[in-house]
Scaffold this active site. Structure first.
Site, PDB file in Angstrom:
ATOM      1  N   PRO A  84     -14.602  -9.944   6.784  1.00  0.00           N
ATOM      2  CA  PRO A  84     -13.625  -8.918   6.404  1.00  0.00           C
ATOM      3  C   PRO A  84     -13.223  -9.092   4.942  1.00  0.00           C
ATOM      4  O   PRO A  84     -13.122 -10.221   4.458  1.00  0.00           O
ATOM      5  CB  PRO A  84     -12.450  -9.191   7.340  1.00  0.00           C
ATOM      6  CG  PRO A  84     -12.635 -10.571   7.855  1.00  0.00           C
ATOM      7  CD  PRO A  84     -14.086 -10.909   7.748  1.00  0.00           C
ATOM      8  N   GLY A  88      -8.888 -13.549   3.120  1.00  0.00           N
ATOM      9  CA  GLY A  88      -8.770 -14.990   2.945  1.00  0.00           C
ATOM     10  C   GLY A  88      -9.994 -15.767   3.387  1.00  0.00           C
ATOM     11  O   GLY A  88      -9.960 -16.989   3.476  1.00  0.00           O
ATOM     12  N   LEU A  89     -11.104 -15.056   3.639  1.00  0.00           N
ATOM     13  CA  LEU A  89     -12.303 -15.756   4.125  1.00  0.00           C
ATOM     14  C   LEU A  89     -13.406 -15.817   3.070  1.00  0.00           C
ATOM     15  O   LEU A  89     -14.575 -16.034   3.372  1.00  0.00           O
ATOM     16  CB  LEU A  89     -12.800 -15.099   5.413  1.00  0.00           C
ATOM     17  CG  LEU A  89     -11.791 -15.169   6.574  1.00  0.00           C
ATOM     18  CD1 LEU A  89     -12.315 -14.463   7.804  1.00  0.00           C
ATOM     19  CD2 LEU A  89     -11.437 -16.614   6.918  1.00  0.00           C
ATOM     20  N   SER A  91     -14.730 -13.522   0.911  1.00  0.00           N
ATOM     21  CA  SER A  91     -15.800 -12.516   0.846  1.00  0.00           C
ATOM     22  C   SER A  91     -16.286 -12.317  -0.600  1.00  0.00           C
ATOM     23  O   SER A  91     -17.489 -12.181  -0.830  1.00  0.00           O
ATOM     24  CB  SER A  91     -15.355 -11.185   1.452  1.00  0.00           C
ATOM     25  OG  SER A  91     -14.271 -10.655   0.746  1.00  0.00           O
ATOM     26  N   SER A  92     -15.382 -12.334  -1.565  1.00  0.00           N
ATOM     27  CA  SER A  92     -15.844 -12.112  -2.947  1.00  0.00           C
ATOM     28  C   SER A  92     -16.633 -13.317  -3.464  1.00  0.00           C
ATOM     29  O   SER A  92     -17.635 -13.164  -4.165  1.00  0.00           O
ATOM     30  CB  SER A  92     -14.670 -11.788  -3.879  1.00  0.00           C
ATOM     31  OG  SER A  92     -13.819 -12.897  -4.006  1.00  0.00           O
ATOM     32  N   ASP A 135     -13.551 -20.932  -3.811  1.00  0.00           N
ATOM     33  CA  ASP A 135     -14.274 -20.044  -2.888  1.00  0.00           C
ATOM     34  C   ASP A 135     -15.785 -20.076  -3.118  1.00  0.00           C
ATOM     35  O   ASP A 135     -16.561 -20.353  -2.213  1.00  0.00           O
ATOM     36  CB  ASP A 135     -13.787 -18.593  -3.049  1.00  0.00           C
ATOM     37  CG  ASP A 135     -12.441 -18.372  -2.396  1.00  0.00           C
ATOM     38  OD1 ASP A 135     -11.732 -19.360  -2.159  1.00  0.00           O
ATOM     39  OD2 ASP A 135     -12.095 -17.204  -2.126  1.00  0.00           O
TER      40      ASP A 135
HETATM   41  O1  PMV Z   1      -9.017 -15.135  -1.963  1.00  0.00           O
HETATM   42  P1  PMV Z   1      -8.516 -16.033  -0.892  1.00  0.00           P
HETATM   43  O2  PMV Z   1      -7.504 -15.388  -0.011  1.00  0.00           O
HETATM   44  O3  PMV Z   1      -9.617 -16.719  -0.151  1.00  0.00           O
HETATM   45  O4  PMV Z   1      -7.654 -17.198  -1.624  1.00  0.00           O
HETATM   46  C1  PMV Z   1      -8.229 -18.152  -2.446  1.00  0.00           C
HETATM   47  C2  PMV Z   1      -7.382 -19.354  -2.539  1.00  0.00           C
HETATM   48  C3  PMV Z   1      -6.283 -19.377  -3.616  1.00  0.00           C
HETATM   49  O5  PMV Z   1      -5.953 -20.761  -3.768  1.00  0.00           O
HETATM   50  C4  PMV Z   1      -5.049 -18.622  -3.144  1.00  0.00           C
HETATM   51  C5  PMV Z   1      -6.737 -18.791  -4.947  1.00  0.00           C
HETATM   52  C6  PMV Z   1      -7.746 -19.631  -5.699  1.00  0.00           C
HETATM   53  O6  PMV Z   1      -8.280 -19.116  -6.687  1.00  0.00           O
HETATM   54  O7  PMV Z   1      -7.977 -20.793  -5.347  1.00  0.00           O
END
Ligand code: PMV
Length: 298
Positions: A84, A88-89, A91-92, A135
């Site tokens: 999704p 927070g998983l 995806s980007s 990420d």
């Molecule tokens: O984009 P998300 O929801 O997976 O969040 C990434 C994690 C954060 O620590 C909030 C942002 C980051 O750049 O590390």
């Protein structure tokens, strides 16, 4: 057509603190993004359906940056994802890694990890503004990592680490949540620095717990981390309700994962999450389980 896969991720401990240079414990999950490459007259991206205007514009900018860094290979790239978007998983980050792999392959350039991570980071900047890099790094390595800017350790757990991931609704973009927190932090830097430091400490202790196979300790660290994220105003009624529910049903620990805000994803650490996944699904909650470490991670 050639296809390239990159997994999504979830953060077990340490989101937000990681933006300020502290460690985070993150792991790749079985869901992710496929990039498909076909020969073409120029570097092109086929935009996927279901993105809003801002997301489309960010994706186009990110692709242009990656195409430039790989010297504009003659390839058309399309993507499909079972992650999704903006929940927070990762995806980007996964999209950035999958597209980077497709472009490097088309450009006949070596897909070494450092290069993939550099290009994917440039793409992530277009999506998130000031990403920590956790990420796309977790996605590129496809395993559990203790991530700190400039330092990445890949972890192997003694025991399987299994989580339930529940989606509790739409949330604001990571970019805006991170920016709002930055404003509060800039106003009261010392107070916020103390919280970020403690979050980083929890992440480090979590890495030790994973290595030792101490799931009770890992769960406790997740609960404490949720408390600190709540103190930072990154939680919400929906998230709190789900963490309470998961704990009441035997989760060793539960917390939001990713940027947080109104909704997004909540994770619960279970020895065996399948029963709970089935129960929540029957109640109409979008959820799944993932194994993050141990003999058959992902
Ligand atoms: O984009 P998300 O929801 O997976 O969040 C990434 C994690 C954060 O620590 C909030 C942002 C980051 O750049 O590390």
């Amino acid at each position: 057509m050639t296809s390239f896969f990159a997994p999504g991720k979830l953060i077990l401990l340490g989101e937000h603190g990681v933006v300020y240079g502290h460690p985070a414990l993150a792991a790749a999950i079985s869901r992710g993004v496929h990039a498909y490459a076909e020969p073409s007259a120029s570097s092109q991206l086929e935009l996927p359906e279901g993105l809003n205007e801002a997301q489309q514009a960010a994706l186009e900018r990110a692709f242009a940056v990656a195409a430039k860094l790989t010297k504009h290979p003659k390839v058309s790239v399309s993507v499909s994802s079972d992650l999704p978007v903006s929940m927070g998983l990762g995806s980007s980050g996964a999209l950035a890694v999958a597209v980077t792999r497709a472009l490097l392959d088309a450009a006949k350039q070596k897909p070494d990890l450092a290069r993939i991570e550099k290009i994917a980071m440039a793409m992530e900047k277009e999506f998130h503004g000031t990403p920590s890099g956790v990420d796309h790094t977790t996605s590129a390595r496809g395993s559990m990592v203790l991530y700190q800017k400039g330092k990445v350790t890949t972890l192997k757990g003694r025991r399987p680490v299994k989580v339930l991931v529940a989606l509790v609704g739409e949330r604001a973009s990571t970019k805006s949540t991170v920016a709002a927190l930055r404003e509060r932090q800039a106003k009261w830097p010392r107070r916020y620095a103390r919280i970020f430091e403690e979050i980083g400490r929890l992440a480090k202790e979590g890495a030790t717990a994973v290595k030792q196979g101490d799931l009770d300790a890992l769960g406790d660290l997740m609960n404490l981390n949720q408390g600190l994220l709540s103190a930072l105003q990154l939680s919400s009624d929906r998230i709190d309700a789900m963490t309470r529910r998961l704990r009441a049903h035997g989760a060793l620990g539960a917390k939001l994962t990713g940027a947080g805000g109104d909704g997004g994803a909540v994770i619960g650490l279970f020895r065996e999450p399948e029963h709970m996944v089935k129960k929540l699904q029957e109640e109409g909650i979008d959820c799944f389980s993932s194994q993050l470490a141990g003999p058959i991670a992902l």
